[in-house]
Design an enzyme around this catalytic site. Sequence first.
Site, PDB file in Angstrom:
ATOM      1  N   PHE A 246     -15.634 -13.051 -15.676  1.00  0.00           N
ATOM      2  CA  PHE A 246     -14.558 -13.198 -14.700  1.00  0.00           C
ATOM      3  C   PHE A 246     -15.035 -14.119 -13.560  1.00  0.00           C
ATOM      4  O   PHE A 246     -16.182 -14.018 -13.123  1.00  0.00           O
ATOM      5  CB  PHE A 246     -14.199 -11.808 -14.161  1.00  0.00           C
ATOM      6  CG  PHE A 246     -12.948 -11.762 -13.339  1.00  0.00           C
ATOM      7  CD1 PHE A 246     -11.699 -11.719 -13.946  1.00  0.00           C
ATOM      8  CD2 PHE A 246     -13.008 -11.756 -11.952  1.00  0.00           C
ATOM      9  CE1 PHE A 246     -10.542 -11.675 -13.184  1.00  0.00           C
ATOM     10  CE2 PHE A 246     -11.855 -11.719 -11.181  1.00  0.00           C
ATOM     11  CZ  PHE A 246     -10.616 -11.675 -11.796  1.00  0.00           C
TER      12      PHE A 246
ATOM     13  N   ASP B  75     -20.137  -4.605 -14.557  1.00  0.00           N
ATOM     14  CA  ASP B  75     -18.784  -4.681 -14.034  1.00  0.00           C
ATOM     15  C   ASP B  75     -17.880  -3.877 -14.962  1.00  0.00           C
ATOM     16  O   ASP B  75     -17.699  -4.238 -16.135  1.00  0.00           O
ATOM     17  CB  ASP B  75     -18.308  -6.140 -13.941  1.00  0.00           C
ATOM     18  CG  ASP B  75     -16.996  -6.240 -13.163  1.00  0.00           C
ATOM     19  OD1 ASP B  75     -16.161  -5.316 -13.293  1.00  0.00           O
ATOM     20  OD2 ASP B  75     -16.799  -7.227 -12.423  1.00  0.00           O
TER      21      ASP B  75
ATOM     22  N   TYR C  50      -7.478  -0.645  -9.261  1.00  0.00           N
ATOM     23  CA  TYR C  50      -6.034  -0.919  -9.388  1.00  0.00           C
ATOM     24  C   TYR C  50      -5.637  -1.289 -10.809  1.00  0.00           C
ATOM     25  O   TYR C  50      -4.501  -1.628 -11.071  1.00  0.00           O
ATOM     26  CB  TYR C  50      -5.574  -1.990  -8.387  1.00  0.00           C
ATOM     27  CG  TYR C  50      -6.365  -3.283  -8.398  1.00  0.00           C
ATOM     28  CD1 TYR C  50      -6.169  -4.229  -9.384  1.00  0.00           C
ATOM     29  CD2 TYR C  50      -7.311  -3.543  -7.405  1.00  0.00           C
ATOM     30  CE1 TYR C  50      -6.894  -5.411  -9.388  1.00  0.00           C
ATOM     31  CE2 TYR C  50      -8.040  -4.712  -7.395  1.00  0.00           C
ATOM     32  CZ  TYR C  50      -7.825  -5.641  -8.394  1.00  0.00           C
ATOM     33  OH  TYR C  50      -8.558  -6.804  -8.398  1.00  0.00           O
ATOM     34  N   LYS C  51      -6.600  -1.245 -11.741  1.00  0.00           N
ATOM     35  CA  LYS C  51      -6.276  -1.522 -13.140  1.00  0.00           C
ATOM     36  C   LYS C  51      -5.942  -0.193 -13.830  1.00  0.00           C
ATOM     37  O   LYS C  51      -4.918   0.394 -13.530  1.00  0.00           O
ATOM     38  CB  LYS C  51      -7.422  -2.305 -13.774  1.00  0.00           C
ATOM     39  CG  LYS C  51      -7.522  -3.688 -13.115  1.00  0.00           C
ATOM     40  CD  LYS C  51      -8.717  -4.517 -13.505  1.00  0.00           C
ATOM     41  CE  LYS C  51      -8.622  -5.876 -12.790  1.00  0.00           C
ATOM     42  NZ  LYS C  51      -9.847  -6.662 -12.874  1.00  0.00           N
TER      43      LYS C  51
ATOM     44  N   ARG D  84      -2.234 -12.229 -22.674  1.00  0.00           N
ATOM     45  CA  ARG D  84      -2.964 -10.968 -22.740  1.00  0.00           C
ATOM     46  C   ARG D  84      -1.993  -9.800 -22.883  1.00  0.00           C
ATOM     47  O   ARG D  84      -1.036  -9.679 -22.143  1.00  0.00           O
ATOM     48  CB  ARG D  84      -3.807 -10.755 -21.481  1.00  0.00           C
ATOM     49  CG  ARG D  84      -5.104 -11.511 -21.472  1.00  0.00           C
ATOM     50  CD  ARG D  84      -6.066 -10.950 -20.451  1.00  0.00           C
ATOM     51  NE  ARG D  84      -5.429 -10.636 -19.167  1.00  0.00           N
ATOM     52  CZ  ARG D  84      -6.081 -10.199 -18.106  1.00  0.00           C
ATOM     53  NH1 ARG D  84      -7.379  -9.994 -18.165  1.00  0.00           N
ATOM     54  NH2 ARG D  84      -5.447  -9.949 -16.986  1.00  0.00           N
TER      55      ARG D  84
HETATM   56  C1  LIG Z   1     -10.225  -7.433 -11.854  1.00  0.00           C
HETATM   57  C2  LIG Z   1     -11.619  -7.890 -11.802  1.00  0.00           C
HETATM   58  C3  LIG Z   1     -12.217  -8.209 -10.586  1.00  0.00           C
HETATM   59  C4  LIG Z   1     -11.389  -8.155  -9.317  1.00  0.00           C
HETATM   60  O1  LIG Z   1     -12.093  -8.336  -8.149  1.00  0.00           O
HETATM   61  P1  LIG Z   1     -11.334  -8.185  -6.765  1.00  0.00           P
HETATM   62  O2  LIG Z   1     -12.380  -8.299  -5.757  1.00  0.00           O
HETATM   63  O3  LIG Z   1     -10.643  -6.848  -6.789  1.00  0.00           O
HETATM   64  O4  LIG Z   1     -10.307  -9.258  -6.670  1.00  0.00           O
HETATM   65  C5  LIG Z   1     -13.547  -8.585 -10.601  1.00  0.00           C
HETATM   66  N1  LIG Z   1     -14.268  -8.660 -11.757  1.00  0.00           N
HETATM   67  C6  LIG Z   1     -13.687  -8.356 -12.947  1.00  0.00           C
HETATM   68  C7  LIG Z   1     -14.488  -8.430 -14.197  1.00  0.00           C
HETATM   69  C8  LIG Z   1     -12.348  -7.979 -13.006  1.00  0.00           C
HETATM   70  O5  LIG Z   1     -11.792  -7.702 -14.172  1.00  0.00           O
END
Ligand SMILES: *Cc1c(COP(=O)(O)O)cnc(C)c1O
Length: 414
Positions: free
Chosen positions: A132, A209, A234-235, A383
Amino acid sequence: MNPDLAATADALDAADPLRAFRDLFVAAGTGLVYFDGNSLGRPLTSTAGRLERFVRDEWGGRLIRGWDESWMDLPFAIGDEIGRIALGAAPGQTVVGDSTTVLLYKLIRAALEAQMARDSARVEIVVGTDDFPTDRYVVEGIAAERGARVRWIDVDRAGGVTAEGVAAAVGETTAVVVVSHVAYRSGHLADAARITEIVHAAGALTVWDLSHSVGSVPIHADTWRFDAAVGCTYKYLNGGPGSPAFAYVANRHHASLTQPVQGWMGAADVFAMGPEYRPADGMRRFLSGTPPILGMLAIEDTLALIDDAGMPAIREKSIELTTFALEVVVEELAPLGVEVASPIEAASRGGHVTLRHPLMRQVTAALWRRDVIPDYRDPDGLRIGLSPLSTSFAETLTGLLAVRDTLLRLIPAD
Ligand SMILES: *Cc1c(COP(=O)(O)O)cnc(C)c1O
């Protein structure tokens, strides 16, 4: 359409032991198809009441007394619940704090610092080329700031970081390895236990992560010997837009890891207002400023639901959902040139799958207008996120057939 698919969807829904949970979500009974619970989970109807009561009774009624009475402890209390219910973590190792990005920065820096202090040759941070963006950017920023190096693992976009890839990348110069448990693009599920073992054998530390796995895939952070981990709420935890992330740090590292954003909330005696910063013992040292209490309330409702359903049952349904989705893709979408860019084997797959076709950008835009909501990832990926507590098999079929119909309309006839 193959009429068997509709019958299969109905049979799977009828046999689904988690089917009743779906009715607990806001507007779940409408015709809307939601394929993005892996990006922003749906709210539970109970959350509206929780937020309203908080504003009226706790914030409105207790005012500043709320900090003494319960809010100061809330990041740790909810952290422990996330740990117990979704991370396989004993209490005292998980805290809810800043955004995922900020917590990644703090923990990767803390781990790098500790490693460099122990052995000055350990100056490499290992990360996958298709992780990501925030994870890659944070790693690059820390490397630049600390004179460290990034060691990239080349990753197939339809797969993810493998144990073999990690084994080839680590050695005597490795400080920290950063891996996403479930890859955000492909849904590839990394072998977290084995990768952690390989990283430890090389004398390095892991920062996992868990953004796309927590609440969807069982995690055994203590048993797998994670060093540190960060995850999104929030997921699959349905904490709401921008709800704060959590950090996990194994007990054995609490004394040796210190994070770079020294703030009063992470200090040993928060209200001493002392002349210099001394980090608190335990997880408090990973906090910096005032915790976002309002943003962490909704997580509690989903945690109670996950506790009730159990992570093994959630994983079982998740596998059935993605397996069924791929079955529909083979029958209805593959003939139109749609390709699967996710692991075919269920054991290597998290809760979402990615479908490729050159027209997916237009398909997504057209689908959003008719209340079918997947998401789009460049260059050509659609997705399909299937949230086990809120997605039904019939909904999955309806949404995928809408993808097919939209594609049929967009593909130029020749
Ligand atoms: C959703 C996600 C993030 C989100 O980071 P934010 O700081 O909440 O914007 C980070 N890393 C991964 C792998 C994600 O899937």
